[in-house]
Design a protein around this motif. Structure first.
Motif, PDB file in Angstrom:
ATOM      1  N   PHE A   9      36.390  40.326  51.002  1.00 52.23           N
ATOM      2  CA  PHE A   9      35.272  41.224  50.758  1.00 52.23           C
ATOM      3  C   PHE A   9      35.551  42.512  51.516  1.00 52.23           C
ATOM      4  CE2 PHE A   9      30.741  42.466  51.207  1.00 52.23           C
ATOM      5  CZ  PHE A   9      30.364  42.356  49.883  1.00 52.23           C
ATOM      6  N   LEU A  10      35.530  43.623  50.806  1.00 51.98           N
ATOM      7  CA  LEU A  10      35.869  44.907  51.409  1.00 51.98           C
ATOM      8  C   LEU A  10      34.998  45.996  50.795  1.00 51.98           C
ATOM      9  CD1 LEU A  10      37.856  46.691  53.114  1.00 51.98           C
ATOM     10  CD2 LEU A  10      39.280  46.789  51.088  1.00 51.98           C
ATOM     11  N   ASP A  11      34.387  46.785  51.638  1.00 55.29           N
ATOM     12  CA  ASP A  11      33.564  47.912  51.182  1.00 55.29           C
ATOM     13  C   ASP A  11      32.515  47.493  50.153  1.00 55.29           C
ATOM     14  OD1 ASP A  11      35.044  49.582  52.823  1.00 55.29           O
ATOM     15  OD2 ASP A  11      36.325  50.322  51.209  1.00 55.29           O
ATOM     16  N   GLY A  12      31.922  46.339  50.352  1.00 56.11           N
ATOM     17  CA  GLY A  12      30.863  45.884  49.465  1.00 56.11           C
ATOM     18  C   GLY A  12      31.322  45.258  48.166  1.00 56.11           C
ATOM     19  N   SER A  13      32.637  45.050  48.008  1.00 52.15           N
ATOM     20  CA  SER A  13      33.165  44.467  46.775  1.00 52.15           C
ATOM     21  C   SER A  13      34.227  43.421  47.091  1.00 52.15           C
ATOM     22  CB  SER A  13      33.803  45.554  45.909  1.00 52.15           C
ATOM     23  OG  SER A  13      32.859  46.528  45.555  1.00 52.15           O
ATOM     24  N   TYR A  14      34.421  42.531  46.149  1.00 55.92           N
ATOM     25  CA  TYR A  14      35.434  41.489  46.308  1.00 55.92           C
ATOM     26  C   TYR A  14      36.784  41.953  45.757  1.00 55.92           C
ATOM     27  CZ  TYR A  14      31.956  37.998  47.501  1.00 55.92           C
ATOM     28  OH  TYR A  14      30.971  37.296  48.137  1.00 55.92           O
ATOM     29  N   ILE A  15      37.845  41.601  46.477  1.00 58.13           N
ATOM     30  CA  ILE A  15      39.176  41.653  45.893  1.00 58.13           C
ATOM     31  C   ILE A  15      39.235  40.426  45.000  1.00 58.13           C
ATOM     32  CG2 ILE A  15      41.650  41.493  46.344  1.00 58.13           C
ATOM     33  CD1 ILE A  15      41.071  42.955  49.020  1.00 58.13           C
ATOM     34  N   LEU A  16      39.587  40.608  43.749  1.00 57.38           N
ATOM     35  CA  LEU A  16      39.491  39.499  42.797  1.00 57.38           C
ATOM     36  C   LEU A  16      40.375  38.327  43.202  1.00 57.38           C
ATOM     37  CD1 LEU A  16      39.318  41.433  39.412  1.00 57.38           C
ATOM     38  CD2 LEU A  16      37.442  40.568  40.825  1.00 57.38           C
ATOM     39  N   THR A  17      39.882  37.145  42.921  1.00 60.51           N
ATOM     40  CA  THR A  17      40.520  35.887  43.279  1.00 60.51           C
ATOM     41  C   THR A  17      40.552  34.990  42.046  1.00 60.51           C
ATOM     42  OG1 THR A  17      40.452  34.064  44.877  1.00 60.51           O
ATOM     43  CG2 THR A  17      38.335  34.845  44.049  1.00 60.51           C
ATOM     44  N   LEU A  18      40.867  33.748  42.237  1.00 63.61           N
ATOM     45  CA  LEU A  18      40.723  32.739  41.189  1.00 63.61           C
ATOM     46  C   LEU A  18      39.691  31.737  41.687  1.00 63.61           C
ATOM     47  CD1 LEU A  18      44.453  32.134  40.208  1.00 63.61           C
ATOM     48  CD2 LEU A  18      42.722  33.411  38.926  1.00 63.61           C
ATOM     49  N   THR A  19      38.650  31.557  40.918  1.00 62.54           N
ATOM     50  CA  THR A  19      37.621  30.598  41.295  1.00 62.54           C
ATOM     51  C   THR A  19      37.886  29.273  40.594  1.00 62.54           C
ATOM     52  OG1 THR A  19      36.158  31.379  39.541  1.00 62.54           O
ATOM     53  CG2 THR A  19      35.878  32.378  41.706  1.00 62.54           C
ATOM     54  N   SER A  20      37.143  28.305  40.997  1.00 62.71           N
ATOM     55  CA  SER A  20      37.252  26.989  40.395  1.00 62.71           C
ATOM     56  C   SER A  20      37.050  27.105  38.881  1.00 62.71           C
ATOM     57  CB  SER A  20      36.182  26.079  41.002  1.00 62.71           C
ATOM     58  OG  SER A  20      36.149  24.853  40.350  1.00 62.71           O
ATOM     59  N   PRO A  21      37.883  26.429  38.085  1.00 60.92           N
ATOM     60  CA  PRO A  21      37.781  26.555  36.622  1.00 60.92           C
ATOM     61  C   PRO A  21      36.378  26.304  36.061  1.00 60.92           C
ATOM     62  CG  PRO A  21      39.813  25.453  37.186  1.00 60.92           C
ATOM     63  CD  PRO A  21      39.030  25.598  38.468  1.00 60.92           C
ATOM     64  N   GLU A  22      35.603  25.436  36.692  1.00 60.68           N
ATOM     65  CA  GLU A  22      34.266  25.172  36.151  1.00 60.68           C
ATOM     66  C   GLU A  22      33.299  26.344  36.349  1.00 60.68           C
ATOM     67  OE1 GLU A  22      34.294  22.774  40.098  1.00 60.68           O
ATOM     68  OE2 GLU A  22      35.671  23.015  38.446  1.00 60.68           O
ATOM     69  N   PHE A  23      33.635  27.283  37.240  1.00 63.25           N
ATOM     70  CA  PHE A  23      32.785  28.453  37.467  1.00 63.25           C
ATOM     71  C   PHE A  23      33.422  29.746  36.965  1.00 63.25           C
ATOM     72  CE2 PHE A  23      31.669  25.476  40.924  1.00 63.25           C
ATOM     73  CZ  PHE A  23      30.387  25.185  40.491  1.00 63.25           C
ATOM     74  N   ARG A  24      34.598  29.664  36.422  1.00 67.41           N
ATOM     75  CA  ARG A  24      35.367  30.847  36.025  1.00 67.41           C
ATOM     76  C   ARG A  24      34.653  31.685  34.970  1.00 67.41           C
ATOM     77  NH1 ARG A  24      41.025  29.166  35.850  1.00 67.41           N
ATOM     78  NH2 ARG A  24      40.817  29.573  38.061  1.00 67.41           N
ATOM     79  N   ASP A  25      33.872  31.083  34.112  1.00 68.43           N
ATOM     80  CA  ASP A  25      33.206  31.829  33.043  1.00 68.43           C
ATOM     81  C   ASP A  25      31.986  32.608  33.507  1.00 68.43           C
ATOM     82  OD1 ASP A  25      35.069  30.987  31.196  1.00 68.43           O
ATOM     83  OD2 ASP A  25      33.869  29.298  30.508  1.00 68.43           O
ATOM     84  N   ILE A  26      31.592  32.422  34.759  1.00 68.31           N
ATOM     85  CA  ILE A  26      30.409  33.121  35.253  1.00 68.31           C
ATOM     86  C   ILE A  26      30.655  33.846  36.570  1.00 68.31           C
ATOM     87  CG2 ILE A  26      28.765  31.596  34.095  1.00 68.31           C
ATOM     88  CD1 ILE A  26      28.416  30.160  36.831  1.00 68.31           C
ATOM     89  N   SER A  27      31.852  33.805  37.074  1.00 71.78           N
ATOM     90  CA  SER A  27      32.153  34.365  38.391  1.00 71.78           C
ATOM     91  C   SER A  27      32.733  35.773  38.274  1.00 71.78           C
ATOM     92  CB  SER A  27      33.134  33.451  39.132  1.00 71.78           C
ATOM     93  OG  SER A  27      33.422  33.975  40.392  1.00 71.78           O
ATOM     94  N   ASP A  28      31.952  36.757  38.678  1.00 65.23           N
ATOM     95  CA  ASP A  28      32.412  38.135  38.531  1.00 65.23           C
ATOM     96  C   ASP A  28      33.417  38.570  39.596  1.00 65.23           C
ATOM     97  OD1 ASP A  28      30.628  38.283  40.619  1.00 65.23           O
ATOM     98  OD2 ASP A  28      29.410  39.866  39.748  1.00 65.23           O
ATOM     99  N   ASN A  29      33.845  37.644  40.448  1.00 66.39           N
ATOM    100  CA  ASN A  29      34.937  37.954  41.373  1.00 66.39           C
ATOM    101  C   ASN A  29      36.211  37.191  40.998  1.00 66.39           C
ATOM    102  OD1 ASN A  29      34.009  35.438  42.319  1.00 66.39           O
ATOM    103  ND2 ASN A  29      34.621  35.897  44.412  1.00 66.39           N
ATOM    104  N   ASP A  30      36.224  36.636  39.786  1.00 70.16           N
ATOM    105  CA  ASP A  30      37.389  35.891  39.297  1.00 70.16           C
ATOM    106  C   ASP A  30      38.286  36.807  38.466  1.00 70.16           C
ATOM    107  OD1 ASP A  30      38.543  32.994  38.748  1.00 70.16           O
ATOM    108  OD2 ASP A  30      38.608  34.113  36.871  1.00 70.16           O
ATOM    109  N   LEU A  31      39.549  36.815  38.783  1.00 71.85           N
ATOM    110  CA  LEU A  31      40.539  37.639  38.096  1.00 71.85           C
ATOM    111  C   LEU A  31      40.554  37.369  36.595  1.00 71.85           C
ATOM    112  CD1 LEU A  31      43.201  39.464  38.949  1.00 71.85           C
ATOM    113  CD2 LEU A  31      44.376  37.373  38.330  1.00 71.85           C
ATOM    114  N   LEU A  32      40.551  36.105  36.203  1.00 75.89           N
ATOM    115  CA  LEU A  32      40.590  35.774  34.772  1.00 75.89           C
ATOM    116  C   LEU A  32      39.304  36.145  34.051  1.00 75.89           C
ATOM    117  CD1 LEU A  32      42.460  32.358  34.514  1.00 75.89           C
ATOM    118  CD2 LEU A  32      43.237  34.602  33.781  1.00 75.89           C
ATOM    119  N   TYR A  33      38.171  35.966  34.705  1.00 73.93           N
ATOM    120  CA  TYR A  33      36.887  36.332  34.097  1.00 73.93           C
ATOM    121  C   TYR A  33      36.883  37.818  33.740  1.00 73.93           C
ATOM    122  CZ  TYR A  33      31.879  37.276  33.673  1.00 73.93           C
ATOM    123  OH  TYR A  33      30.652  37.694  33.236  1.00 73.93           O
ATOM    124  N   ILE A  34      37.279  38.656  34.701  1.00 72.26           N
ATOM    125  CA  ILE A  34      37.317  40.097  34.468  1.00 72.26           C
ATOM    126  C   ILE A  34      38.360  40.435  33.401  1.00 72.26           C
ATOM    127  CG2 ILE A  34      37.792  42.357  35.516  1.00 72.26           C
ATOM    128  CD1 ILE A  34      35.089  40.981  36.365  1.00 72.26           C
TER     129      ILE A  34
END
Length: 152
Positions: free
Chosen positions: A54-79
């Motif tokens: 977390f930097l300057d109020g925003s996330y550096i994108l990551t990979l979240t658990s596959p079951e949450f990937r479709d709703i996680s706005d900090n997931d690289l694949l979602y974006i």
């Protein structure tokens, strides 16, 4: 290889992360299969060892658990999925994999057309205010070090 970066991460308050939240190897493999290319070694190292930032109020994108990937706005694949769903975006940015979109007038992304002999991608900065794109760092590890250095 990443000792200097680890020291900087331990000494800074600019980038915040939650320890023990590293990404599972199979999540990386699944992401690479979907993307059609391997992620850079330094980004994979970051994902496995830190997983989030977390930097300057925003996330550096990551990979979240596959079951949450479709709703996680900090997931690289979602974006990435949101971006490639836009046909015009794909035509304009065929080699852009977004990485960090802070609450400012810029965004950072992997230039997937620039893979070097070590498997690293250049990190590009898109200055949205001026419409200028430039190389910010030659690798993800250098990207993190530079971000930290700018905020010390």
């Amino acid at each position: 290889m990443y000792n200097r970066l680890m020291e900087k991460l331990e000494q800074t308050t600019a980038i915040k992360w939650f320890s023990g939240r590293g990404v599972e190897k199979n999540w990386i493999k699944e992401a690479e299969e979907e993307l059609g290319f391997t992620l850079s070694p330094s980004y994979c190292w970051w994902l496995r060892n830190y997983g989030n930032a977390f930097l300057d109020g925003s996330y550096i994108l990551t990979l979240t658990s596959p079951e949450f990937r479709d709703i996680s706005d900090n997931d690289l694949l979602y974006i990435h999925r949101l971006n490639v769903a836009d046909e015009d975006w794909c035509k304009q940015h065929p080699h852009r994999l977004e990485l960090f979109v802070p609450d400012s007038d810029e965004l950072y992304y992997f230039d997937t057309s620039s893979k070097d002999s070590d498997g690293e991608f250049k990190i590009m900065c898109y200055d949205l205010m001026n419409g200028i794109i430039y190389e910010y760092a030659p690798t993800f590890a250098d990207f993190l070090e530079k971000l930290i250095g700018e905020r010390i």
